[in-house]
Design an enzyme around this catalytic site. Structure first.
Site, PDB file in Angstrom:
ATOM      1  CG  HIS A 245      -1.642  -1.267   1.453  1.00  0.00           C
ATOM      2  ND1 HIS A 245      -2.737  -1.663   0.705  1.00  0.00           N
ATOM      3  CD2 HIS A 245      -1.431  -2.270   2.341  1.00  0.00           C
ATOM      4  CE1 HIS A 245      -3.164  -2.832   1.135  1.00  0.00           C
ATOM      5  NE2 HIS A 245      -2.393  -3.237   2.115  1.00  0.00           N
TER       6      HIS A 245
HETATM    7  C1  BDR Z   1      -2.335   0.327   5.893  1.00  0.00           C
HETATM    8  O1  BDR Z   1      -2.267  -0.206   7.197  1.00  0.00           O
HETATM    9  C2  BDR Z   1      -1.038  -0.866   7.416  1.00  0.00           C
HETATM   10  O2  BDR Z   1      -1.320  -2.223   7.552  1.00  0.00           O
HETATM   11  C3  BDR Z   1      -0.154  -0.631   6.226  1.00  0.00           C
HETATM   12  O3  BDR Z   1       1.130  -0.180   6.665  1.00  0.00           O
HETATM   13  C4  BDR Z   1      -0.868   0.440   5.434  1.00  0.00           C
HETATM   14  O4  BDR Z   1      -0.361   1.720   5.755  1.00  0.00           O
HETATM   15  C5  BDR Z   1      -3.180  -0.549   5.022  1.00  0.00           C
HETATM   16  O5  BDR Z   1      -4.493  -0.614   5.516  1.00  0.00           O
END
Ligand code: BDR
Ligand code: CA
Length: 315
Positions: A245
């Site tokens: 992400h």
């Molecule tokens: C977000 O939450 C965390 O798990 C990851 O680092 C990302 O920023 C995704 O939902």
């Protein structure tokens, strides 16, 4: 190069975003602020130091921020990422050597407020964790928005959620802070939700190619992304890729063609019994609400992969 401040809760995908921002020649990474999110503040800060030291960018300062949400005693509930196991706790410490560097004495909020007050040119803010530091800085000085040319937020989900059936983790972990950030007067707000990051999956083949670069960044990226792919594979049989992400946000900074965005009015639920942390997106064509975000609805996986290769040959 674009002057950038990255706000992170390192975590595996944060690590890839940090390396990308620290190594890309068109990005001048002024500093990294840390917040409680994927893991506790001490570990998100230590992991961030390890990542920067690993790619020999220990010169980039790290400023510890908030240890929890701005208006609650703790997270709104138990974390359970369901099928999005790639975001399950991947262990509190990244698979990197201990850092030889230490965090700054100055805190994240002071660094954010002071940098934006003193800067003579625009700064881009890239929060890829819960928005606790950003919201607190805004509460200290709302005028800091005037020094920000673009805020690029990893967070939210419309059709795609992870930490609950209704919400995405960064927004859910501090919903009041998210609402403050989305409601502040930033001139250009880019929101990168799960709907977009899940369309730019990184494959196991890409990890093999990155490892073949034989650079610290290529090897570290391969290690943490393979960890994410293995977590995914454990739940989604046959899956051989995973979303990363946070690096979609830093890649966006140097590749305007990476994301497809739509103007949208987005609000964050802060009081729902089952929907706390949900980004409520107004997709109605006749909506009278003025859009408050450029929301990504798609991200180009091949373009992201190409950017990772080009950037991680360095270091
Ligand atoms: C977000 O939450 C965390 O798990 C990851 O680092 C990302 O920023 C995704 O939902
Ligand atoms: Ca993150």
């Amino acid at each position: 190069p674009r002057k950038v401040i990255l706000d992170v809760d390192t975590g595996t995908d944060d690590a890839v975003a940090i390396m990308f921002a620290a190594l890309h020649p068109e990005i001048d990474l002024l500093g990294v602020t840390t917040v409680r999110g994927n893991v506790d503040l001490a570990h998100t800060t230590d992991n961030t130091l390890r990542v920067l030291d690993h790619i020999d960018r220990g010169d980039i300062p790290v400023f510890p921020g908030l240890a929890g949400p701005i208006a609650r005693d703790d997270l709104p509930g138990e974390r359970n990422f369901g099928t999005d196991t790639a975001d399950d706790p991947h262990g509190t410490t990244l698979p990197l050597p201990p850092a030889s560097t230490a965090p700054q004495d100055t805190g994240a909020v002071e660094f954010l407020v002071e940098s934006l007050r003193a800067t003579t040119e625009p700064i881009t803010l890239v929060p890829v964790g819960p928005l606790s530091n950003i919201a607190t800085a805004l509460n200290v000085n709302p005028a800091l928005v005037d020094a920000v040319d673009e805020i690029v937020i990893m967070g939210g989900g419309d059709a795609v959620c992870n930490v609950t059936a209704a919400a995405e983790f960064n927004m859910w972990a501090d919903p009041e802070a998210a609402q403050v950030a989305l409601g502040a007067g930033f001139a250009h707000r880019t929101l990168v939700p799960l709907d977009a990051t899940h369309r730019a999956l990184v494959t196991r083949q890409t990890c093999t190619d990155l490892r073949a670069l034989q650079t610290p960044a290529g090897t570290a990226a391969a290690d943490v992304v393979e960890r994410r792919i293995d977590a995914y594979r454990a739940v989604i049989t046959g899956s051989d890729a995973a979303p990363v992400h946070d690096v979609v946000c830093t890649a966006h900074l140097v590749a305007p063609d990476l994301l497809t965005t739509r103007p949208r009015y987005v609000a964050v639920e802060t009081t729902g019994t089952r929907t706390t942390g949900r980004t409520v997106v107004d997709n109605r064509p006749n909506s009278t609400r003025p859009a408050n975000a450029h929301m990504a609805v798609d991200a180009d996986a091949n373009r992201l992969t190409d950017l990772l290769h080009r950037t991680f040959t360095r270091s």
